[in-house]
Scaffold this motif. Sequence first.
Motif, short mmCIF file in Angstrom:
data_model
loop_
_atom_site.label_atom_id
_atom_site.label_comp_id
_atom_site.label_asym_id
_atom_site.label_seq_id
_atom_site.Cartn_x
_atom_site.Cartn_y
_atom_site.Cartn_z
N ARG A 2 0.84 -1.18 0.00
CA ARG A 2 0.00 0.00 0.00
C ARG A 2 0.89 1.24 0.00
O ARG A 2 1.75 1.42 0.84
N SER A 250 -6.32 -3.08 4.63
CA SER A 250 -6.35 -1.66 4.31
C SER A 250 -6.72 -0.84 5.55
O SER A 250 -7.40 -1.31 6.44
N ASP A 292 -7.35 4.39 1.22
CA ASP A 292 -6.48 4.34 0.04
C ASP A 292 -6.67 5.62 -0.78
O ASP A 292 -6.41 6.70 -0.29
N VAL A 355 -6.33 -2.33 -3.91
CA VAL A 355 -6.50 -0.90 -3.65
C VAL A 355 -7.98 -0.54 -3.73
O VAL A 355 -8.75 -1.15 -4.46
#
Length: 553
Positions: A2, A250, A292, A355
Amino acid sequence: MRLLSTLRALVCALFCLPALAHADGRTIIVLDGSGSMWGQIDGKPKLEIAREALAEVLKTIPSDTELGLIAYGHRSKGACDDIETLVAPATGTAQAISDAAAKMQFLGKTPLTEAVRRAANELHSTEEKATVVLITDGIETCEGDPCALARDLESSGVDFTAHVVGFGLTKDEGKQVACLAEDTGGQYITADDLDSLTLALQSTVISTPAPVPAPEPVPAPEPAKPAQLEINFAPKALLAPGVAKPDDNSQVNWELNAINADGSTGDRSTTEYNNFKGYIEPGNYRLIATLDSATTSTDITITADTLSAPEVNFNAARVILHPKGTADGAVEPEASLNFATTSGVNTTYFGDTRVYLPAGEVTLTAGLGLASQTTTLTLTPGQLLERDEIIEVGLAAIEGYYVEGMLIEGNAHQVAIRSAKKSIDGSRETLNTAYGTGNQIKLSPGDYIAYVELDAASAEVPFSIKAGARTDVAVILDAGVLAFTAAGATEVEIYSAKKDINGDRKSVFHDFNAEDQTTLPGGDYTIVTKKGEIETETPASVKPGERTEINVP
């Protein structure tokens, strides 16, 4: 990996620690020089970010700080023993460390365990207090065990502390190196951009004693606060109405900001993360949420006696792409995936990618070697898009030969790939240039020109690339080597023996050495030597695939 994070996330992480982790005693910085540091964050290589952050922090360290630098993976692509002390620990080394980092190459593997062990030995950690600050963007790749090393150092009773700055690591990757800090009494800090890396280095490299505050008068007892909830703020992330964000690696950032009198966004009050449930001081806030590349904002009111549980809709899709060169091939870790939107999102990932992106049209540019292709993704809120991203690519293996079957060895010859289509002026665009044998490059299907040049000899060969196929290209120069010895000569020039229509001969070699050699196309030549004012011409012939030696009188 990430790539998108914020400075606010690190600032909160630092201030939530019991105390900032400052280097004490003698300190060595261990800097990751592996090839993965060429990976980009918001279009900028991580190695450049690391250099800038380190240079900025080193400007501010106290002059009496004893500091050194060890690097790994910076000299060899495949060696696990590629570890080097670039600057020995001493006072006044800030500029030397900054200069050494600026000259580093980033090539090889990640032997971080052995590098930390060597740093401990370099500091004589068995005799005096010692600190190591490890900056890494990857996990151990040389079979070392950082957790075992930490336990060994801690159980030995030495006064040793390791701090680890995980630069762009995922949560799972961070767990594999965090033990190195945790088991030696240090801190593990994550960093994902220039500002957050700078803050991480400031909190580990700079040792600043806290001032002793003057005694304050005993405050009067505060009036009892009215009854309040233990938890008054528990936001929930949605990808679309009724569609909760999946529980994955995430990170959601919940940033609470004051609202100015004119309605604009004021100073940040706090930042919380993921499935936060806790107490926030009552007030009116602007909640800015980030997942993100998806961001949203909403105004909320938080009170002491009421639970505020806003459902925040990111209006986003989850995208999982596996870039491959062929449908049945393996994932290509060096493949780049760039996502761009008209709203300003422009971010690049490498290899297997997961993502969150805002719904709508997203331009995806996938690249592998010199191959590149662009497609448009139309994403809907709450959508899960997972697929293999096939990058149509073929492999060109180009070698140069003196004559058929006689390979040009070494790295002196140039190998270039040019566009088959000429521009309006008749020239061709050079797409890639390399040197030596073993040149292999991935290309999009199509027509190209392979060009090889060695000294005055050159040749080009057209070739075509098909998806999923290897194309071997042999470029034959029809050339030989002319070696000359001209004792006492101060200048040597070689001309083609044949004159052009104007009576001029073409110069193919010029040197000031009395003995040398050069590669030339097969044919006849004239060697012109100068000894003072005397000029001598000697004929010579070169046969393709042969070496011709001439003694010039």
